[in-house]
Design a protein around this motif. Structure first.
Motif, PDB file in Angstrom:
ATOM      1  N   CYS A  10       0.823  -1.216   0.000  1.00  0.00           N
ATOM      2  CA  CYS A  10       0.000   0.000   0.000  1.00  0.00           C
ATOM      3  C   CYS A  10       0.857   1.267   0.000  1.00  0.00           C
ATOM      4  N   SER A  45       3.561   0.840  -3.733  1.00  0.00           N
ATOM      5  CA  SER A  45       3.162   0.436  -5.092  1.00  0.00           C
ATOM      6  C   SER A  45       2.932   1.640  -5.990  1.00  0.00           C
ATOM      7  N   SER A  58       0.962   3.918  -8.199  1.00  0.00           N
ATOM      8  CA  SER A  58      -0.453   4.269  -8.204  1.00  0.00           C
ATOM      9  C   SER A  58      -1.132   3.738  -9.468  1.00  0.00           C
ATOM     10  N   GLY A  59      -2.274   3.115  -9.296  1.00  0.00           N
ATOM     11  CA  GLY A  59      -3.029   2.595 -10.430  1.00  0.00           C
ATOM     12  C   GLY A  59      -2.557   1.237 -10.926  1.00  0.00           C
ATOM     13  N   SER A  60      -1.503   0.693 -10.329  1.00  0.00           N
ATOM     14  CA  SER A  60      -1.019  -0.625 -10.767  1.00  0.00           C
ATOM     15  C   SER A  60      -1.747  -1.733  -9.998  1.00  0.00           C
ATOM     16  N   ARG A  61      -1.539  -2.952 -10.425  1.00  0.00           N
ATOM     17  CA  ARG A  61      -2.188  -4.101  -9.809  1.00  0.00           C
ATOM     18  C   ARG A  61      -1.263  -4.790  -8.820  1.00  0.00           C
ATOM     19  N   ASN A 120       4.007  -6.894  -6.836  1.00  0.00           N
ATOM     20  CA  ASN A 120       3.519  -5.565  -7.191  1.00  0.00           C
ATOM     21  C   ASN A 120       4.620  -4.787  -7.907  1.00  0.00           C
ATOM     22  N   ARG A 155       6.602   1.988  -6.837  1.00  0.00           N
ATOM     23  CA  ARG A 155       6.505   3.380  -7.282  1.00  0.00           C
ATOM     24  C   ARG A 155       7.858   3.892  -7.751  1.00  0.00           C
TER      25      ARG A 155
END
Length: 108
Positions: A13, A16, A18-21, A39, A42
């Motif tokens: 959280c 990662s 942003s917007g990725s799976r 994941n 960022r």
């Protein structure tokens, strides 16, 4: 076990892209229960998996986010205390954590 999962999910959280799976799998193989977390970070990860599990280490020294850098170290210590293994692998911005434990008892 909940603390191990919580620490891994907290890292996902926080770090990662942003917007990725995020991909989480649970399987049994060779008498082991294997949980895998994957994941996209960022930031490009500037440390190996082993280095990331050292106390107070972060993947990118320029991070200004909250936290002590202890999450993976604590998760690894707890996993070992329960006769399991935690392995962390990185490949550029891909982060992968694999938690494994021996299967307990007979599943039949």
């Amino acid at each position: 076990m909940s603390r191990i999962i919580d620490n891994l999910m907290a890292n996902i959280c926080k770090y990662s892209l942003s917007g990725s799976r995020v991909y989480i799998t649970l399987e049994t193989f060779g008498g082991m229960v294997i949980m895998t977390f994957k994941n996209i970070s960022r930031f490009p990860l500037g440390a190996s998996g082993d280095e990331l599990m050292e106390r107070f280490v972060r993947g990118d020294s320029s991070r200004n986010t909250e936290g002590s850098g202890l999450g993976l170290s604590i998760a690894q210590s707890l996993t070992v205390l329960m006769d399991g293994n935690l392995a962390v692998m990185t490949d550029g911005d891909l982060f992968k954590a694999v938690v494994s434990f021996p299967v307990l008892g007979d599943s039949a």
